[in-house]
Design an enzyme around this catalytic site. Structure first.
Site, PDB file in Angstrom:
ATOM      1  NE  ARG A 133     -13.391  10.648  -5.732  1.00 23.41           N
ATOM      2  CZ  ARG A 133     -12.040  10.414  -5.799  1.00 23.41           C
ATOM      3  NH1 ARG A 133     -10.688  11.034  -5.858  1.00 23.41           N
ATOM      4  NH2 ARG A 133     -11.785   8.893  -5.470  1.00 23.41           N
ATOM      5  CE  LYS A 166       1.068   3.181  -4.220  1.00 24.22           C
ATOM      6  NZ  LYS A 166       0.422   3.236  -3.095  1.00 24.22           N
ATOM      7  CD  GLU A 225      -7.783   5.957  -1.871  1.00 24.99           C
ATOM      8  OE1 GLU A 225      -6.754   5.273  -2.005  1.00 24.99           O
ATOM      9  OE2 GLU A 225      -8.746   6.241  -2.778  1.00 24.99           O
ATOM     10  NE  ARG A 228     -17.888   2.021  -7.353  1.00 24.01           N
ATOM     11  CZ  ARG A 228     -16.702   2.932  -7.312  1.00 24.01           C
ATOM     12  NH1 ARG A 228     -16.316   3.233  -8.721  1.00 24.01           N
ATOM     13  NH2 ARG A 228     -16.207   3.528  -6.394  1.00 24.01           N
ATOM     14  CE  LYS A 256      -2.839  11.578  -5.267  1.00 24.31           C
ATOM     15  NZ  LYS A 256      -3.870  11.902  -4.748  1.00 24.31           N
ATOM     16  CG  ASN A 297      -9.197   9.860  -2.881  1.00 22.37           C
ATOM     17  OD1 ASN A 297      -8.036  10.168  -3.050  1.00 22.37           O
ATOM     18  ND2 ASN A 297      -9.771   8.769  -2.665  1.00 22.37           N
TER      19      ASN A 297
HETATM   20  C1  MV4 Z   1      -0.588  -0.314  -2.954  1.00 19.41           C
HETATM   21  C2  MV4 Z   1      -0.780  -1.361  -3.119  1.00 19.41           C
HETATM   22  C3  MV4 Z   1       0.316  -2.362  -2.441  1.00 19.41           C
HETATM   23  N1  MV4 Z   1       1.377  -1.874  -1.664  1.00 19.41           N
HETATM   24  N2  MV4 Z   1       0.684   0.355  -2.327  1.00 19.41           N
HETATM   25  C4  MV4 Z   1      -3.929   1.017  -5.986  1.00 19.41           C
HETATM   26  C5  MV4 Z   1      -4.885   2.316  -6.075  1.00 19.41           C
HETATM   27  C6  MV4 Z   1      -4.210   3.501  -5.147  1.00 19.41           C
HETATM   28  N3  MV4 Z   1      -4.970   4.359  -4.534  1.00 19.41           N
HETATM   29  C7  MV4 Z   1      -3.396   2.579  -4.221  1.00 19.41           C
HETATM   30  N4  MV4 Z   1      -3.266   1.344  -4.855  1.00 19.41           N
HETATM   31  C8  MV4 Z   1      -2.511   0.386  -4.234  1.00 19.41           C
HETATM   32  N5  MV4 Z   1      -1.500   0.878  -3.602  1.00 19.41           N
HETATM   33  C9  MV4 Z   1       1.303  -0.559  -1.804  1.00 19.41           C
HETATM   34  N6  MV4 Z   1       2.303   0.062  -1.244  1.00 19.41           N
HETATM   35  C10 MV4 Z   1      -1.829  -1.964  -3.760  1.00 19.41           C
HETATM   36  C11 MV4 Z   1      -2.571  -1.090  -4.237  1.00 19.41           C
HETATM   37  C12 MV4 Z   1      -3.894  -1.843  -5.204  1.00 19.41           C
HETATM   38  C13 MV4 Z   1      -5.029  -1.243  -4.748  1.00 19.41           C
HETATM   39  C14 MV4 Z   1      -5.399  -0.402  -3.534  1.00 19.41           C
HETATM   40  C15 MV4 Z   1      -6.468  -0.361  -3.123  1.00 19.41           C
HETATM   41  C16 MV4 Z   1      -7.833  -0.772  -3.989  1.00 19.41           C
HETATM   42  C17 MV4 Z   1      -7.479  -1.534  -5.122  1.00 19.41           C
HETATM   43  C18 MV4 Z   1      -6.165  -1.836  -5.206  1.00 19.41           C
HETATM   44  C19 MV4 Z   1      -5.892  -2.888  -6.393  1.00 19.41           C
HETATM   45  C20 MV4 Z   1      -4.538  -3.136  -6.771  1.00 19.41           C
HETATM   46  C21 MV4 Z   1      -3.549  -2.563  -6.200  1.00 19.41           C
END
Ligand code: MV4
Length: 449
Positions: free
Chosen positions: A295, A158, A279, A341, A116, A293
């Site tokens: 998929r 991350k 995303e 869902r 990523k 993603n």
């Molecule tokens: C973040 C964020 C806040 N700041 N990145 C969670 C899943 C992953 N695909 C990315 N995610 C997040 N990244 C930054 N820089 C908050 C989330 C996040 C979130 C993102 C999408 C959908 C639900 C979420 C729930 C909690 C945190």
């Protein structure tokens, strides 16, 4: 077009892929574990092959078992669905090596997206707005502390091999970052076998917006507009919708343009083909790429219902080498759709609730679609994801879809297990939801019992 397709998945998505394939005149092969022998996706397939015992690692995640089933049945192509092996580049390559068409992106594109932090670098260089963050993975705490000074606190650590929120941890200052860096590294190693981590600026309450991508193997690639998936709990999406209220009815048109251009640029940068999703996070009037993603997503039906695109049909045609004949200007919004869902879980405490579906009577009516992996009399076992069905509701407007959803969810009769239908009704009746005031922390403070 190939004549026989093996579906390397289970439940609602296996059933749905099977229905689309058979509708196109393609024979289907289901593969199943001992836990799933009686489910609809097995019965409805033209052929079915047992691939192992209930644990996914010995069945739906077993590359040798699936390749063996393909060989035995003479299947020419494999659709991985979502989850399981869908984003596993080794599986895609193993299919190719066995002479099977993998219904998904080329293995090279999967490889470019896998890390990523590398993916961020690639798309950023192509002009896509990314969340401010570190330049690649951080080899030690010192480099993390230095990167955080540049980015500004709070920061989010991350896993580079992650996705879906696994192993993420936020830090508000250097002292916390020292702890979080180790924690994130350890979790990354435990979950993915690789310890690389990177940093991003932490947005405390972003919205989650994603863009559907569809590209063929001849260089034609389009987007299929956006979905909003902000309503989630512990990284499990609960309600998804299209369009996002942010962009419905021509709102924020300039930002929508930025979003779609960014998504298409990102996908082209990876050399993407087939169906995929880019995303983004939305915060303070801006959109930022986070990952792509490789998929078909669980929530793809809200895109199908609001654009008219037949996403699974296109996946199969693209995989067989056909040209994507849809032009970008042909993709327009048609009304609104919401996906709920349905999880086999306690609607208040969220514990899993497996058991027999003594009664399973889904709602019917205008704008009601149910994608279910189970029928009345089936047993929901604790072996896999607790999602048993997706209720997808469409309407001319979001308000009409909401009204239809309330009726549908109130008349959905399920006995024998607990489900989160009461949670969905609480969400629908929350004024903030009706107003479209959503963010990824919505359920922390709304729709309380
Ligand atoms: C973040 C964020 C806040 N700041 N990145 C969670 C899943 C992953 N695909 C990315 N995610 C997040 N990244 C930054 N820089 C908050 C989330 C996040 C979130 C993102 C999408 C959908 C639900 C979420 C729930 C909690 C945190």
């Amino acid at each position: 077009m190939f004549q026989k397709l093996l579906i390397a998945n289970r439940g609602e998505i296996a059933r749905r892929i099977g229905a689309v394939a058979r509708g196109m005149g393609v024979k289907t092969v289901a593969v199943y574990s001992d836990a799933d022998v009686n489910l609809p996706f097995v019965k409805e397939a033209d052929e079915a092959v047992r691939i192992g015992p209930a644990p996914a690692k010995d069945s739906y995640l077993s590359i040798p078992a699936i390749l063996e089933a393909a060989k035995k049945t003479g299947a020419q192509a494999v659709h991985p669905g979502y989850g399981f092996l869908s984003e596993n580049g080794e599986f895609a390559q193993a299919c190719a090596d066995a002479g099977l068409v993998f219904v998904g992106p080329p293995p090279e594109a999967m490889a470019r997206m896998k890390d990523k932090s590398q993916a961020r670098k690639l798309v950023s260089a192509a002009g896509v707005p990314v969340v401010p963050g570190s330049d690649g993975v951080l080899p030690d705490v010192q480099s993390a502390l230095e990167a955080a000074e540049r980015i500004g606190y709070p920061v989010l650590c991350k896993a580079a091999s992650g996705g879906g929120g696994i192993g993420m941890a936020a830090a508000k200052d250097p002292a916390e970052l020292e702890k979080v860096y180790r924690q994130c590294t350890d979790r990354a190693k435990a979950a993915f076998g690789r310890e690389g981590v990177y940093l991003e600026r932490y947005f405390p309450a972003p919205r989650h917006i994603e863009v559907q991508i569809l590209g063929d193997t001849h260089g034609h690639l389009i987007h299929g507009l956006e979905r909003e998936c902000s309503i989630q709990r512990r990284h499990q999406k609960v309600v998804e919708e299209a369009p996002s209220v942010l962009f419905a009815n021509g709102r924020n048109a300039a930002l929508a343009d930025t979003l779609f251009t960014a998504a298409v640029t990102a996908a082209k940068t990876f050399g993407y083909a087939n169906a995929g999703t880019v995303e983004f996070l939305y915060s303070d009037g801006q959109v930022y790429f986070i990952e792509m993603n490789a998929r078909l997503q669980v929530e793809h039906p809200v895109t199908e219902l609001t654009t008219g695109l037949d996403l699974i049909g296109w996946q199969l045609r693209i995989a067989s080498g056909e040209r994507l004949t849809v032009k970008q200007e042909d993709v327009t919004r048609k009304g609104a759709a919401l996906e709920f869902r349905i999880y086999a879980e306690d609607p208040v405490k969220y514990f899993p609730s497996p058991g027999p579906l003594k009664v399973f009577q889904p709602p019917t009516g205008e704008g009601v679609r149910l994608d279910s992996g189970y029928a009345e009399g089936d047993v929901v076992t604790p072996n896999y994801d607790p999602m048993i069905a997706k209720l997808i509701i469409s309407g001319a407007t979001r308000d009409e879809a909401i009204a239809r959803a309330v009726k549908a969810l109130e008349s959905f009769r399920i006995e024998g297990i607990k489900t989160n239908i009461p949670l969905h009704l609480r969400i629908l009746k929350d004024p903030a939801f009706s107003a479209g005031e959503l963010d990824t922390h919505f359920l922390d403070s709304h729709a309380k019992p």
